[in-house]
Structure formats: C-alpha cells, structure tokens
Design an enzyme around this catalytic site. Structure first.
Site, PDB file in Angstrom:
ATOM      1  N   GLN A 115      38.889  28.066  42.077  1.00  0.00           N
ATOM      2  CA  GLN A 115      39.291  28.999  41.008  1.00  0.00           C
ATOM      3  C   GLN A 115      39.414  28.296  39.655  1.00  0.00           C
ATOM      4  O   GLN A 115      39.056  28.853  38.632  1.00  0.00           O
ATOM      5  CB  GLN A 115      40.633  29.659  41.346  1.00  0.00           C
ATOM      6  N   PRO A 142      43.448  32.701  48.820  1.00  0.00           N
ATOM      7  CA  PRO A 142      42.344  33.392  49.500  1.00  0.00           C
ATOM      8  C   PRO A 142      41.800  32.503  50.628  1.00  0.00           C
ATOM      9  O   PRO A 142      41.752  31.285  50.480  1.00  0.00           O
ATOM     10  CB  PRO A 142      41.278  33.540  48.402  1.00  0.00           C
ATOM     11  N   PHE A 304      43.776  41.283  45.307  1.00  0.00           N
ATOM     12  CA  PHE A 304      43.575  39.835  45.189  1.00  0.00           C
ATOM     13  C   PHE A 304      42.439  39.504  44.233  1.00  0.00           C
ATOM     14  O   PHE A 304      42.472  38.508  43.528  1.00  0.00           O
ATOM     15  CB  PHE A 304      43.307  39.219  46.564  1.00  0.00           C
ATOM     16  N   LEU A 305      41.415  40.364  44.208  1.00  0.00           N
ATOM     17  CA  LEU A 305      40.294  40.132  43.301  1.00  0.00           C
ATOM     18  C   LEU A 305      40.703  40.448  41.861  1.00  0.00           C
ATOM     19  O   LEU A 305      40.223  39.810  40.924  1.00  0.00           O
ATOM     20  CB  LEU A 305      39.113  41.024  43.718  1.00  0.00           C
ATOM     21  N   GLN A 306      41.584  41.421  41.731  1.00  0.00           N
ATOM     22  CA  GLN A 306      42.001  41.924  40.415  1.00  0.00           C
ATOM     23  C   GLN A 306      42.305  40.801  39.419  1.00  0.00           C
ATOM     24  O   GLN A 306      41.688  40.696  38.358  1.00  0.00           O
ATOM     25  CB  GLN A 306      43.255  42.782  40.643  1.00  0.00           C
ATOM     26  N   ASP A 307      43.220  39.900  39.783  1.00  0.00           N
ATOM     27  CA  ASP A 307      43.609  38.868  38.818  1.00  0.00           C
ATOM     28  C   ASP A 307      42.552  37.774  38.687  1.00  0.00           C
ATOM     29  O   ASP A 307      42.429  37.133  37.650  1.00  0.00           O
ATOM     30  CB  ASP A 307      44.968  38.256  39.176  1.00  0.00           C
ATOM     31  N   GLN A 308      41.740  37.564  39.758  1.00  0.00           N
ATOM     32  CA  GLN A 308      40.716  36.514  39.697  1.00  0.00           C
ATOM     33  C   GLN A 308      39.580  36.863  38.739  1.00  0.00           C
ATOM     34  O   GLN A 308      38.860  35.972  38.273  1.00  0.00           O
ATOM     35  CB  GLN A 308      40.136  36.263  41.092  1.00  0.00           C
ATOM     36  N   HIS A 330      50.393  38.935  38.935  1.00  0.00           N
ATOM     37  CA  HIS A 330      49.383  37.888  38.751  1.00  0.00           C
ATOM     38  C   HIS A 330      48.364  38.292  37.690  1.00  0.00           C
ATOM     39  O   HIS A 330      47.942  37.472  36.871  1.00  0.00           O
ATOM     40  CB  HIS A 330      48.645  37.619  40.073  1.00  0.00           C
TER      41      HIS A 330
END
Length: 375
Positions: A115, A142, A304-308, A330
């Site tokens: 990340q 993840p 989980f994808l949202q903030d990445q 996050h």
C-alpha cells in the site's frame, strides 16, 4: 516541511460542509498515505505523535519497514526511524526504479507494505520489482488474496498495472511469507467512475489450511460460509474451494476469503482468519457475514477498498466518482491527508437509493493530476 500529527485533526467534507471532529487512531495509515504522497510530490513531511495513544506507542516493525522502503524508493532522507519512535521526518529525492526489498521480520502485513510502496513505484522511470516479506494473511490488514483478486483489478481502471507472485505464504506469529511485485510506471492516472452496482452475478472464494492443520477445517469453513450466504442469496451457485496449502506456506494458518462480482465489474469481499480456540464454522460465518454486509448497501466498493482508493483518486487527472456504503473513519483520514499534501479536492454527498433501504454516499474527487516527471 509539512507537519502532520497522528493524534488529532478536523475534517470538513460533504456537500453540506459538515465538520467531523475526530481523533486519528490509524497511525499506520497516516504514515502510509503521507509517506507515499511525500515521495510523489517531493514535499518533505514531519509526522508527530505516532500511535501516541496505544499501549505500545510509536513505530512497530511493519511501519518501520514500510517507511524504509519508501525512503529507499525515493532516495530519501529519513529521520527518527526506529522502533518505538513517535516522531519521524522524510525528505524525498528522485524516485528510483529497480529492485527494492522490505522485510518486517515479523508477521507484519506485506499488503500494507505494498500500500505504501505501490503509489511511489508508479512514478518511477521504469518498472520496479518489490520483494516484500512478512505476513501474507495477517490480522488487521487485507489478505494477499484480497490484494490480487479485488484491489488489483479495480486499480486497473486507473491505468495501473502490477503483477504479484506469491512465493511463500506466511502467518501469525512467525510471518515468513514472501511476495514479488512488479510495478509498471504510468505517465498519469486516469480518473475512475463507479456509480452503478448492477446485480451480483458470481460468488467464489477459497478456504485454506496450511502446515499441520487438518484439511477438515477448510471444508468446515467453506460449508459454514456457503450456508450463511444461502440464507440471503438463494439463486447463485457459490463456489468456495477448500484447499490445503502445501509447498508454498511457512508455519500454520487457516482462513477464508469470499469474493462477489457484479454485472458492472464491481468487486466485494469478506474474509476471516482462524485463531486458536475458534471453531472453523465461526471463521466461515464471519467472512460470509462481512461479504453480505458489503453487498447490502448497493454501493460499488466494499468498506476495505474505499479508503485504499483515495490516494489514487487524489493523484488522477480529472474527476473520479465512487459510490460507497457508509464512509469509514479510515477513508475520512485518507481524504484529510490527501487534501493536505496534494491539490486534490474531495466532496462526500449522501444519496437516497430507491433500490435499497440503506443510505449510500458518493465520494467525488477533483484529482491533482500528478504527472510522472521521470517518463
């Protein structure tokens, strides 16, 4: 120096300019987003009060190896980088392609190392090879399967291409995992629009055991997950493969990841890791419930994808729009840091959805259009 405190900040977002006052608790995430953006923008940063509220304050091995990796990638000068340090500063140089290695020497997540390193490697002059060592399937991060099956295909929409080869899986507490990642540079990132979820068309996954753990655990996790999903989604074939990891696993571990695909190319996941004393059924149910929760809101990305995706939206040239469920802390943190370190501007708008009783939100970003000066 841009100064960032890991302890507190005020975030203003949303079309109605609602002020959220909150305390940052994601010390690791602040480090990752700000170090990557420092590297890409060439801005020096100073981060203070790192994980100051924790029982073990300051940098942990996985944070330290991530910072050292970024510093290595950008030929930077890193001050205060030691275990337990609560203040660091990074002065970036030129981003270097080539081979880079990071080893947490613990079960610290290789996915969290990726990340922080991936955005930087996109702005190199040629392809970069990242050798990342630690935990491939670790708590509070993840799983590597998520990174490959969910994160990677969605990043391709931004024009990002990377390959990830799992050499060895590693589990808590020893780690010992290793992945090789090849990242191709980009001239600039394209904006992404993900506004229509469509219908769920496919549900698949893997339930695995490694080391001395019996194969029956994998079958039990898979069966419990399928039963749980069936209660809510009756019409789809659900294929969760039970697997015994043999040659490519270090230590003992078990877990499950389940992925749902939609007719418009959206991807969602639910996952869980086995723990000592926890029945395999419970692990399967936990992953299934997580997946169902992420499907119910009718958004286009999971929690989980949202903030990445925030950092890539901030760097892209043009306007990105992504429809989500509830906006996580996050994500709010990532937006705050991205707006502080780039010219990107975010708004969050609440949507009433006639198809779902749950509220969805649109995260919109006018990207900063960061171009790669090395290509």
């Amino acid at each position: 120096f841009r100064k960032i405190s890991c302890l507190s900040a005020l975030l203003t977002s949303g079309s109605d300019h609602t002020g959220f006052g909150f305390v940052f608790t994601q010390g690791g995430q602040i480090l990752r987003v700000s170090a990557a953006l420092s590297c890409i923008t060439g801005s020096s940063i100073q981060i203070t009060k790192i994980r100051a509220g924790r029982s073990t304050p300051g940098l942990r091995p996985q944070h330290l190896s991530g910072l050292q990796l970024v510093s290595d990638l950008c030929s930077g000068s890193l001050q205060g980088a030691s275990i337990g340090s609560t203040d660091i500063s990074l002065t970036p140089g030129k981003i270097q392609s080539g081979n880079h290695t990071a080893d947490t020497q613990t079960a610290g997540s290789v996915c969290l190392l990726l990340q922080v390193a991936l955005p930087c490697a996109l702005y190199a002059d040629a392809a970069s090879q990242l050798c990342l060592k630690g935990g491939t399937n670790a708590e509070m991060a993840p799983q590597i399967d998520y990174t490959i099956k969910v994160f990677k295909p969605i990043l391709e929409k931004f024009g990002i291409h990377f390959d990830c080869d799992i050499r060895m899986r590693g589990f808590y507490p020893k780690g010992g995992g290793e992945v090789m990642v090849t990242v191709n540079p980009v001239k600039e990132l394209q904006p992404v629009t993900m506004m229509e979820r469509g219908n769920i068309t496919k549900i698949h996954g893997r339930a695995y055991v490694a080391g001395v753990l019996p194969f029956k655990l994998a079958k039990d996790m898979s069966a419990a997950a399928v039963r749980t999903i069936r209660k809510e989604i009756k019409e789809l074939y659900i294929n969760i493969q039970p697997l015994q990891e043999k040659d490519k696993a270090f230590g003992n571990g078990n877990g499950i990841i389940i992925i749902a695909e939609s007719s418009t190319g959206c991807l969602f996941a639910g996952s869980a890791l086995g723990k000592k004393g926890v029945y395999a059924d419970k692990v399967g149910i936990e992953a299934a419930e997580m997946l169902l929760r992420n499907i119910r809101h009718n958004g286009c990305v999971d929690e989980f994808l949202q903030d990445q995706l925030i950092i890539f939206m901030a760097l892209a040239k043009g306007t990105s729009r992504i429809r989500t469920g509830a906006v996580t802390l996050h994500t709010q943190t990532a937006i705050h840091i991205a707006e502080k370190l780039t010219e990107a501007k975010f708004t969050i708008t609440k949507c009433e959805d006639e198809l779902s009783s749950n509220v969805t939100y649109v995260i919109e970003c006018q990207g900063s259009g960061a171009a790669n000066p090395n290509l």
